[in-house]
Design an enzyme around this catalytic site. Structure first.
Site, short mmCIF file in Angstrom:
data_model
loop_
_atom_site.label_atom_id
_atom_site.label_comp_id
_atom_site.label_asym_id
_atom_site.label_seq_id
_atom_site.Cartn_x
_atom_site.Cartn_y
_atom_site.Cartn_z
N CYS A 294 80.55 67.69 49.55
CA CYS A 294 79.63 66.98 48.64
C CYS A 294 78.17 67.19 49.01
O CYS A 294 77.28 66.80 48.27
CB CYS A 294 79.97 65.49 48.56
SG CYS A 294 80.29 64.72 50.13
C1 LIG Z 1 84.54 59.89 53.78
C2 LIG Z 1 84.65 60.35 52.34
N1 LIG Z 1 84.59 59.43 51.37
C3 LIG Z 1 84.69 59.77 50.09
C4 LIG Z 1 84.86 61.08 49.72
C5 LIG Z 1 84.85 61.37 48.24
O1 LIG Z 1 85.94 61.88 47.74
P1 LIG Z 1 85.95 62.48 46.26
O2 LIG Z 1 84.54 62.53 45.78
O3 LIG Z 1 86.49 63.83 46.45
O4 LIG Z 1 86.78 61.57 45.50
C6 LIG Z 1 84.95 62.07 50.69
C7 LIG Z 1 85.13 63.49 50.32
O5 LIG Z 1 85.01 64.38 51.12
C8 LIG Z 1 84.84 61.69 52.04
O6 LIG Z 1 84.89 62.59 53.03
#
Ligand SMILES: Cc1ncc(COP(=O)(O)O)c(C=O)c1O
Length: 358
Positions: A294
């Protein structure tokens, strides 16, 4: 033509003539407002909240500095957030503490159970002074499926799970302790009354079923998953240290005395030509990343997570994050380590060329 009318409190919203009273008692100067489609007056409670917000929340929410939130740094010694730092950051108006359970780049496990306990004790004191209760949220996206996650042991009020991190579909869920009774929850989207009015929209039944199955598998098998991933990850670190000069490998997520995820290996191979992205681009077998997907827009900067954990700039710039899964094997680790060796050799050229570009 438009007219501007200033109405007094008496005139607003009060029917000057009641049905059946003949209207004869109505003082001639009274006005009756029947233009509620045009606008409505503010309720006294609304005026109170607006006034409070003007006094307390006067910062610009789009400004770069954090007014409405306090961010707490991690320790450069442990890689963890320190419980005392969290408590020191609590202010009278604090209502939520949120800390991830495991960091996505280093795998470091945060002391959530201790934070919850200390916040609960603090809440007892705050209640006596009429201060708002502080709720605790943890994002368990990275921990679930890799180690035991138990909301009772963690003592949190909210816990986020993300299906695609533990071999489930790409949906998530929020655990709420005593929903609506012990813990308040407010919807962010409004519309249909699905999911007890918390989230409108038709339920995505197949994905929900898939998330349930993935969670069931984790509950049944987490110990085996964890043991396997730890074995393969430890083997990877062992092979890296054996195949490269030990001084050249920096294991970025090993902090003495700190627990970390069993599957995550964040490391750097020192060298001026070996920036993480450059090295990965040279690899022919290995598919991995330099940090969080992200934040992949921040192309040339070393990971802020690593820098905040005290990893030196030149080391952080070369970081790779390798994370193994349920089916990764030791044989695959051998292939990857050889791939890395060859990629390094290609980037550095013959020994005489080393450091030429630094
Ligand atoms: C700690 C953590 N929280 C939330 C997410 C978010 O996941 P997603 O946006 O793929 O649903 C991630 C993705 O890498 C993460 O590492």
């Amino acid at each position: 033509m438009e007219a501007a009318v200033a109405l007094t409190g008496d005139a607003r919203g009060r029917a000057a003539s009641q049905p059946g009273d003949g209207g004869e008692k109505t003082p001639p100067e009274r006005k009756v407002y029947m233009d509620y489609n045009a606008t409505t007056p503010l309720e006294p409670e609304v005026i109170q909240v607006v006034t409070e917000a003007m006094r307390e929340a006067w910062g610009n929410p789009s400004s770069p500095y954090p007014a409405a939130v306090t961010f707490v740094p991690v320790s450069k010694v442990s890689g963890q957030v320190e419980v005392e730092d969290i408590l020191a950051a609590v202010r009278p108006a604090t209502c939520l503490v949120t800390v991830m359970l495991a960091n996505n780049e280093t795998g470091v496990i945060m002391p959530i159970a201790e934070i919850s306990q200390r916040i609960k004790a603090l809440n007892r004191k705050r209640a006596a002074s009429g201060l708002p209760v502080i709720l605790v949220h943890t994002d368990a996206a990275q921990a679930l499926g890799k180690r035991r996650v138990d909301v009772e042991a963690l003592g949190v009020d909210f816990l986020t799970i993300v299906g695609h991190k533990f071999y489930g579909p790409r949906i998530g869920a929020l655990y709420v302790r005593g929903l609506g009774e012990l813990t308040p929850l407010y919807p962010m989207l409004f519309g249909g009354g699905q999911e007890r009015n918390f989230r409108p929209g038709t339920e995505n039944t197949p994905m929900i079923a898939g998330l349930g199955k993935a969670a069931e598998l984790v509950t049944k098998n987490w110990e085996a998953y964890e043991a396997h991933m730890r074995d393969v990850r430890d083997y990877l670190e062992e092979r890296l240290l054996a195949e490269f000069d030990k001084q050249r490998i920096h294991l970025n997520s090993r902090f003495p005395g700190t627990e970390r995820l069993p599957n995550t290996c964040n490391f750097s191979i020192r060298g001026p030509q070996l920036q993480g992205r450059v090295l990965l681009a040279q690899c022919r077998t290995l598919l991995a990343s330099v940090g969080a997907a992200c934040h992949s827009d921040q192309v040339d900067r070393p990971s802020p997570v690593l820098l905040s954990c005290g990893i030196p700039f030149d080391v952080a710039r070369n970081a790779l994050r390798l994370s193994v899964g349920r089916s990764t094997t030791r044989a695959e680790v051998d292939l990857v380590v050889q791939d890395l060796k060859q990629a390094v050799a290609r980037l550095e050229g013959p020994p005489g060329a080393r450091g030429a570009s630094s």
